[in-house]
Design an enzyme around this catalytic site. Structure first.
Site, mmCIF file in Angstrom:
data_model
loop_
_atom_site.group_PDB
_atom_site.id
_atom_site.type_symbol
_atom_site.label_atom_id
_atom_site.label_comp_id
_atom_site.label_asym_id
_atom_site.label_seq_id
_atom_site.Cartn_x
_atom_site.Cartn_y
_atom_site.Cartn_z
ATOM 1 N N HIS A 149 0.844 -1.198 0.000
ATOM 2 C CA HIS A 149 0.000 0.000 0.000
ATOM 3 C C HIS A 149 0.884 1.255 0.000
ATOM 4 O O HIS A 149 0.637 2.195 -0.758
ATOM 5 C CB HIS A 149 -0.911 -0.037 1.233
ATOM 6 C CG HIS A 149 -1.751 1.182 1.421
ATOM 7 N ND1 HIS A 149 -3.049 1.258 0.999
ATOM 8 C CD2 HIS A 149 -1.461 2.385 1.972
ATOM 9 C CE1 HIS A 149 -3.518 2.457 1.284
ATOM 10 N NE2 HIS A 149 -2.578 3.156 1.875
ATOM 11 N N GLU A 150 1.899 1.241 0.838
ATOM 12 C CA GLU A 150 2.795 2.407 0.916
ATOM 13 C C GLU A 150 3.592 2.571 -0.380
ATOM 14 O O GLU A 150 3.790 3.691 -0.857
ATOM 15 C CB GLU A 150 3.754 2.274 2.103
ATOM 16 C CG GLU A 150 3.071 2.245 3.462
ATOM 17 C CD GLU A 150 2.083 3.376 3.661
ATOM 18 O OE1 GLU A 150 2.296 4.460 3.113
ATOM 19 O OE2 GLU A 150 1.070 3.152 4.341
ATOM 20 N N HIS A 153 1.566 4.330 -2.861
ATOM 21 C CA HIS A 153 1.566 5.787 -2.685
ATOM 22 C C HIS A 153 2.797 6.393 -3.360
ATOM 23 O O HIS A 153 2.720 7.438 -3.983
ATOM 24 C CB HIS A 153 1.583 6.148 -1.203
ATOM 25 C CG HIS A 153 0.222 6.172 -0.578
ATOM 26 N ND1 HIS A 153 -0.840 6.786 -1.168
ATOM 27 C CD2 HIS A 153 -0.241 5.674 0.583
ATOM 28 C CE1 HIS A 153 -1.899 6.662 -0.391
ATOM 29 N NE2 HIS A 153 -1.567 5.970 0.676
ATOM 30 N N GLU A 225 -6.601 6.624 -1.515
ATOM 31 C CA GLU A 225 -6.440 5.466 -0.627
ATOM 32 C C GLU A 225 -6.955 4.208 -1.314
ATOM 33 O O GLU A 225 -6.332 3.153 -1.260
ATOM 34 C CB GLU A 225 -7.198 5.683 0.685
ATOM 35 C CG GLU A 225 -6.547 6.673 1.617
ATOM 36 C CD GLU A 225 -5.096 6.325 1.924
ATOM 37 O OE1 GLU A 225 -4.788 5.145 2.204
ATOM 38 O OE2 GLU A 225 -4.262 7.242 1.865
#
Lengths: 303, 184
Positions: A149-150, A153, A225
């Site tokens: 997930h990071e 980003h 997100e």
């Protein structure tokens, strides 16, 4: 609210500090503007505003280029050690291979709760910071999900986006400020009251524009997100990992006694970069940086 | 008259830009594939480098299990000898299978199983296994993007001009298709 008082306290302290800084800078400019306009002409106030725009732009540029250092320093994170945080390194190395991104710098912050954030203006200068709680409580698949997930980003240039929106919102507020100020001078100079309704509307717009811009950027942040969750699944090819990590975070939100002891300060500007909102607002609203966890889990389950 | 010349120039420039764009796109995409191949290679090499160490440790406890030890050594040799990537990956898979039987063997030797060096190598090797899987996944992702731009319009047109062909995916051995197990 009271159960996370110490947590909030720290944030408030940080807020006050940065607020004071802004006040001092602003007061300095107003003082300068006042002195100059006193000597010459009130229209010089305009000139000062231009200088303040340049100043705030350079401020933003500095924070853009050092965003990762600022983020790391503000949560008091330490560089991760390849021996002690072996799992962390393995998970990140795996996600580096899966995403084709360069290896980010890794940091660990002391905290019992599960959270992580990414920062840095581009993938070459990226950092990933994770809490010790996340390293202890998450298994391999869950950790990989969170890291993925990071990494998403980072891959999506979300940090650059956040900086740009900050600049944009800043510019909008400055322009509204200039407008409101000019209005004040204008109405003082000539006592025209004919288009009073137009002035009233303009004032309302000038006041509401920065707020509206903020709301739009938050809405985009929530959308981002979802897209980071989706990319995370693309990297791991295993959505149950991220789902169960989010589930664990959700359960943690429900039992907030732990955070009582937390002393970590999360700067509010960093909130969109975390995997889950570090401020854990009970009520989902227009000012949330993250969509509700249940919704994210539901979307992930459909993948 | 001058107007038409300008329009013509603009169109020519646009065409040139499109040609350059597609040329670069194919180069970037195939570089990405090459890079992901070298990532797989690095991990395979790392795995091969750990094997002699593992063999030494195993020999200390289970000397007479010659068959399995030989299997691993042979698989490692085959991996080091392999030239192109597909034979490398194949040899890597063989080594993986051989290593699995070594780790299964350790179940019969509690002393070996408890050996710190052995445990460390076991962890390292399973971490490398993950990495190889992810590197292969990325390789196939890169191939997919490349093939998509080779076979969809208008890329297919430029692929013909630059004589680019769709590339082969890495096949996954049946043993690696199993669902990852979840630890609690």
């Amino acid at each position: 609210m009271q159960q996370r008082l110490s947590f909030e306290d720290e944030i408030t302290k940080n807020k006050i500090k940065s607020f004071l800084l802004i006040i001092i800078i602003f007061a300095f400019f107003v003082l300068l503007g006042y002195v100059i306009s006193f000597v010459f002409d009130p229209s010089y106030f305009f000139f000062i505003m231009v200088i303040s725009i340049i100043f705030s732009l350079s401020y933003v540029l500095v924070s853009y280029y050092y965003s990762h250092n600022i983020a790391i320093a503000s949560v008091g994170a330490k560089p991760a050690s390849p021996i002690k945080h072996r799992n962390f390194f393995h998970a990140v190395e795996n996600m580096v291979l899966a995403s084709g991104l360069p290896m980010p710098k890794l940091y660990v912050m002391e905290s019992n709760e599960i959270n992580a954030f990414a920062s840095g203006r581009n993938p070459r200068n990226a950092v990933i910071c994770i809490t010790t709680g996340a390293l202890n409580k998450l298994n391999k698949q869950e950790l990989e999900g969170v890291i993925a997930h990071e990494m998403s980003h980072i891959a999506n240039y979300d940090i650059r986006f956040m900086t740009l929106t900050t600049v944009l919102i800043g510019m909008i507020s400055i322009i509204s400020q200039i407008f409101l100020r000019n209005l004040w001078f204008a109405s003082r100079d000539r006592e025209e009251r004919e288009n009073a309704i137009f002035f009233l509307i303009a004032i309302i717009v000038a006041i509401l524009a920065p707020i509206a811009a903020q709301l739009v950027s938050l809405a985009i942040s929530r959308k981002r997100e979802f897209s980071a969750d989706a990319s995370a699944v693309k990297f791991t090819r295993y959505s149950p990992g991220l789902i169960s990590a989010l589930q664990k975070i959700k359960n943690e939100h429900l039992s907030p006694e732990q955070t009582n002891k937390e002393k970590i300060t999360y700067p509010k500007a960093l909130a969109p970069l975390f995997i889950s909102d570090p401020f854990k607002k009970k009520i989902q609203n227009l000012f949330s940086t993250h969509p509700p966890i249940e919704e994210r889990i539901n979307v992930l389950k459909k993948m | 008259m001058a107007f038409f010349i300008w329009v013509l120039l603009a169109i020519l420039l646009l065409i040139a830009i499109i040609f350059v764009y597609y040329f670069n796109r194919f180069v970037i995409l195939s570089n990405r594939i090459d890079n992901s191949l070298s990532q797989i290679d690095v991990q395979l090499k790392k795995r091969a480098d750990l094997v002699p160490n593992l063999i030494e440790t195993v020999k200390g406890y289970a000397k007479h299990e010659k068959k399995i030890i030989n299997e691993v050594t042979e698989a490692r040799k085959a991996l080091l000898k392999a030239k192109d990537i597909s034979s490398k990956v194949k040899a890597g898979d063989q080594l993986q299978t051989a290593l699995k039987s070594i780790f299964a063997l350790a179940e019969n030797y509690p002393n070996l199983k408890a050996n710190e060096n052995f445990l460390h190598l076991q962890q390292e090797l399973s971490a490398i296994e993950d990495k190889i899987a992810y590197a292969r996944q990325y390789y196939n992702d890169a191939i997919l993007i490349y093939n998509n731009s080779c076979t969809t319009f208008p890329g297919v047109f430029f692929a013909k001009i630059y004589s680019k062909q769709p590339k082969e995916y890495l096949k996954i051995a049946p043993s690696e298709k199993s669902v990852p197990k979840i630890e609690f």
